[in-house]
Scaffold this motif. Structure first.
Motif, PDB file in Angstrom:
ATOM      1  N   THR A 125       0.840  -1.196   0.000  1.00 51.03           N
ATOM      2  CA  THR A 125       0.000   0.000   0.000  1.00 51.03           C
ATOM      3  C   THR A 125       0.869   1.238   0.000  1.00 51.03           C
ATOM      4  N   ALA A 126       1.936   1.210   0.815  1.00 56.51           N
ATOM      5  CA  ALA A 126       2.830   2.364   0.905  1.00 56.51           C
ATOM      6  C   ALA A 126       3.488   2.621  -0.448  1.00 56.51           C
ATOM      7  N   ASN A 127       3.927   1.555  -1.128  1.00 59.02           N
ATOM      8  CA  ASN A 127       4.553   1.726  -2.443  1.00 59.02           C
ATOM      9  C   ASN A 127       3.588   2.306  -3.449  1.00 59.02           C
ATOM     10  N   LEU A 128       2.365   1.823  -3.389  1.00 58.68           N
ATOM     11  CA  LEU A 128       1.326   2.341  -4.281  1.00 58.68           C
ATOM     12  C   LEU A 128       1.133   3.843  -4.040  1.00 58.68           C
ATOM     13  N   LEU A 129       1.066   4.224  -2.745  1.00 57.55           N
ATOM     14  CA  LEU A 129       0.862   5.634  -2.409  1.00 57.55           C
ATOM     15  C   LEU A 129       2.035   6.485  -2.880  1.00 57.55           C
ATOM     16  N   LYS A 130       3.247   5.964  -2.697  1.00 60.64           N
ATOM     17  CA  LYS A 130       4.439   6.711  -3.076  1.00 60.64           C
ATOM     18  C   LYS A 130       4.444   6.997  -4.572  1.00 60.64           C
ATOM     19  N   SER A 131       3.919   6.046  -5.342  1.00 58.87           N
ATOM     20  CA  SER A 131       3.966   6.200  -6.800  1.00 58.87           C
ATOM     21  C   SER A 131       2.715   6.915  -7.320  1.00 58.87           C
ATOM     22  N   SER A 132       1.889   7.437  -6.414  1.00 60.28           N
ATOM     23  CA  SER A 132       0.651   8.083  -6.849  1.00 60.28           C
ATOM     24  C   SER A 132       0.673   9.555  -6.455  1.00 60.28           C
ATOM     25  N   ALA A 133      -0.434  10.231  -6.736  1.00 68.59           N
ATOM     26  CA  ALA A 133      -0.509  11.657  -6.414  1.00 68.59           C
ATOM     27  C   ALA A 133      -1.029  11.889  -4.993  1.00 68.59           C
ATOM     28  N   PHE A 134      -1.305  10.828  -4.254  1.00 71.02           N
ATOM     29  CA  PHE A 134      -1.889  11.009  -2.931  1.00 71.02           C
ATOM     30  C   PHE A 134      -0.887  11.618  -1.955  1.00 71.02           C
ATOM     31  N   GLN A 135      -1.341  12.678  -1.284  1.00 67.58           N
ATOM     32  CA  GLN A 135      -0.458  13.335  -0.317  1.00 67.58           C
ATOM     33  C   GLN A 135      -0.910  13.074   1.112  1.00 67.58           C
ATOM     34  N   LYS A 136      -2.084  12.456   1.240  1.00 70.50           N
ATOM     35  CA  LYS A 136      -2.602  12.218   2.588  1.00 70.50           C
ATOM     36  C   LYS A 136      -3.181  10.817   2.647  1.00 70.50           C
ATOM     37  N   VAL A 137      -3.022  10.193   3.776  1.00 64.94           N
ATOM     38  CA  VAL A 137      -3.636   8.886   3.947  1.00 64.94           C
ATOM     39  C   VAL A 137      -4.289   8.834   5.322  1.00 64.94           C
ATOM     40  N   HIS A 138      -5.418   8.186   5.364  1.00 58.68           N
ATOM     41  CA  HIS A 138      -6.152   8.058   6.614  1.00 58.68           C
ATOM     42  C   HIS A 138      -6.192   6.575   6.980  1.00 58.68           C
ATOM     43  N   LEU A 139      -5.503   6.230   8.058  1.00 59.52           N
ATOM     44  CA  LEU A 139      -5.545   4.846   8.525  1.00 59.52           C
ATOM     45  C   LEU A 139      -6.677   4.726   9.536  1.00 59.52           C
ATOM     46  N   PHE A 140      -7.401   3.638   9.497  1.00 59.30           N
ATOM     47  CA  PHE A 140      -8.500   3.511  10.446  1.00 59.30           C
ATOM     48  C   PHE A 140      -8.007   3.257  11.850  1.00 59.30           C
ATOM     49  N   GLY A 141      -6.894   2.585  11.964  1.00 58.88           N
ATOM     50  CA  GLY A 141      -6.365   2.318  13.291  1.00 58.88           C
ATOM     51  C   GLY A 141      -5.001   2.954  13.438  1.00 58.88           C
ATOM     52  N   SER A 142      -4.161   2.331  14.251  1.00 60.17           N
ATOM     53  CA  SER A 142      -2.810   2.861  14.422  1.00 60.17           C
ATOM     54  C   SER A 142      -1.835   1.694  14.296  1.00 60.17           C
ATOM     55  N   ASP A 143      -2.026   0.907  13.230  1.00 60.16           N
ATOM     56  CA  ASP A 143      -1.182  -0.258  12.987  1.00 60.16           C
ATOM     57  C   ASP A 143       0.277   0.163  12.755  1.00 60.16           C
ATOM     58  N   PRO A 144       1.203  -0.260  13.654  1.00 59.93           N
ATOM     59  CA  PRO A 144       2.598   0.173  13.549  1.00 59.93           C
ATOM     60  C   PRO A 144       3.207  -0.156  12.182  1.00 59.93           C
ATOM     61  N   ALA A 145       2.871  -1.325  11.608  1.00 57.99           N
ATOM     62  CA  ALA A 145       3.459  -1.709  10.320  1.00 57.99           C
ATOM     63  C   ALA A 145       3.053  -0.722   9.232  1.00 57.99           C
ATOM     64  N   ALA A 146       1.787  -0.322   9.252  1.00 55.20           N
ATOM     65  CA  ALA A 146       1.296   0.613   8.237  1.00 55.20           C
ATOM     66  C   ALA A 146       1.942   1.985   8.423  1.00 55.20           C
ATOM     67  N   ILE A 147       2.066   2.423   9.678  1.00 51.94           N
ATOM     68  CA  ILE A 147       2.656   3.739   9.947  1.00 51.94           C
ATOM     69  C   ILE A 147       4.134   3.751   9.539  1.00 51.94           C
ATOM     70  N   LYS A 148       4.842   2.670   9.883  1.00 51.54           N
ATOM     71  CA  LYS A 148       6.270   2.576   9.554  1.00 51.54           C
ATOM     72  C   LYS A 148       6.486   2.527   8.052  1.00 51.54           C
ATOM     73  N   ALA A 149       5.595   1.825   7.348  1.00 49.44           N
ATOM     74  CA  ALA A 149       5.763   1.683   5.901  1.00 49.44           C
ATOM     75  C   ALA A 149       5.686   3.033   5.192  1.00 49.44           C
ATOM     76  N   LEU A 150       5.080   4.013   5.866  1.00 50.56           N
ATOM     77  CA  LEU A 150       4.947   5.344   5.246  1.00 50.56           C
ATOM     78  C   LEU A 150       6.042   6.314   5.700  1.00 50.56           C
ATOM     79  N   ALA A 151       7.046   5.778   6.403  1.00 48.90           N
ATOM     80  CA  ALA A 151       8.136   6.648   6.880  1.00 48.90           C
ATOM     81  C   ALA A 151       8.893   7.237   5.701  1.00 48.90           C
ATOM     82  N   ASN A 152       9.366   8.467   5.890  1.00 50.05           N
ATOM     83  CA  ASN A 152      10.187   9.167   4.894  1.00 50.05           C
ATOM     84  C   ASN A 152       9.505   9.361   3.537  1.00 50.05           C
ATOM     85  N   THR A 153       8.188   9.374   3.515  1.00 47.84           N
ATOM     86  CA  THR A 153       7.469   9.614   2.264  1.00 47.84           C
ATOM     87  C   THR A 153       6.890  11.021   2.252  1.00 47.84           C
ATOM     88  N   ASN A 154       6.859  11.661   3.428  1.00 47.94           N
ATOM     89  CA  ASN A 154       6.233  12.969   3.559  1.00 47.94           C
ATOM     90  C   ASN A 154       4.714  12.951   3.377  1.00 47.94           C
TER      91      ASN A 154
END
Ligand SMILES: *[C@@H]1O[C@H](CO)[C@@H](O)[C@H](O)[C@H]1NC(C)=O
Ligand SMILES: *[C@@H]1O[C@H](CO)[C@@H](O)[C@H](O)[C@H]1NC(C)=O
Length: 217
Positions: free
Chosen positions: A41-70
């Motif tokens: 999901t993080a790779n998909l977001l990085k390669s897209s125009a999305f600048q914001k993402v809303h996670l329903f929870g606070s899953d550490p793996a999902a949050i970490k995967a978005l590190a350094n993407t701004n």
């Protein structure tokens, strides 16, 4: 830390009205099966125009995967945490220490969503609504016709939920002939707000969506 949390809550509350910049955002739900791993999901977001993402929870793996993407990340507090978050500063501090501090600022967490209420915390919801009422801010709702379909998985319901031709549902009180679930749900919330004296509170649909492959496998 409690002040920080309050700051986050206010951002969420005011966003629907004050947000004038345009942006693309995406919701990444985790309430489903067959979900791709957070890294994809993080790779998909990085390669897209999305600048914001809303996670329903606070899953550490999902949050970490978005590190350094701004990419600006909104995380969600669970319903069971919300009453403690709003009443107990030390709980709020621990929650931030666990869910935000380890990942920020590498992962750009900008807001915490406490908007996903259930009836068990009605008092809290009333508190939020009277705040909306008093400040003239909009009440953000999450509207998912899919859940109505899931509890009544008939082809007629699917058509009604997906804005496809159907025979309509007449509301017994208003006599309005609804031709889709979305309108019926939004009006249902509106009716409830009006009934409890909150006619003046504007509603904004903050989230809606339909799961990938939901209903038509
Ligand atoms: C909503 O706001 C109006 C105007 O300020 C006020 O008269 C009314 O009592 C409020 N209603 C509730 C339920 O808080
Ligand atoms: C409601 O609207 C649908 C779709 O236009 C229509 O087929 C149906 O006859 C209507 N029902 C009533 C009771 O008017």
């Amino acid at each position: 830390m409690a002040v920080l949390l309050l700051f986050f809550l206010l951002i969420f509350t005011f966003t629907p009205l004050s947000q004038s910049q345009s942006f693309l955002g995406v919701y990444d739900g985790q309430f489903a099966d067959n979900l791709p791993p957070p890294e994809s999901t993080a790779n998909l977001l990085k390669s897209s125009a999305f600048q914001k993402v809303h996670l329903f929870g606070s899953d550490p793996a999902a949050i970490k995967a978005l590190a350094n993407t701004n990419i600006a990340i909104t995380i969600g507090a669970s319903n069971s945490d919300i009453p403690h978050l709003t009443s107990d500063p030390s709980f709020a501090e621990k929650w931030i220490d666990t869910n935000v501090a380890p990942f920020h600022p590498a992962s750009n967490i900008v807001a915490i969503n406490v908007g996903s209420f259930d009836p068990a915390i009605e008092d809290l919801l009333r508190g939020v609504l009277s705040f909306n009422n008093a400040t003239g801010s909009a009440f953000a709702i999450n509207q998912y016709p899919y859940f109505a379909y899931r509890s009544d998985p008939r082809p007629e319901t699917l058509a009604f939920c997906l804005f496809r031709p159907n025979s309509g549902q007449v509301d017994s009180v208003s006599k309005i002939n609804y031709t889709n679930m979305f309108d019926a749900q939004v009006d249902g919330v509106r009716w409830t707000l009006d009934r409890i004296g909150l006619k003046g509170v504007e509603m904004v649909v903050a989230e809606t969506g339909w799961p990938y492959r939901g209903g038509e496998e």
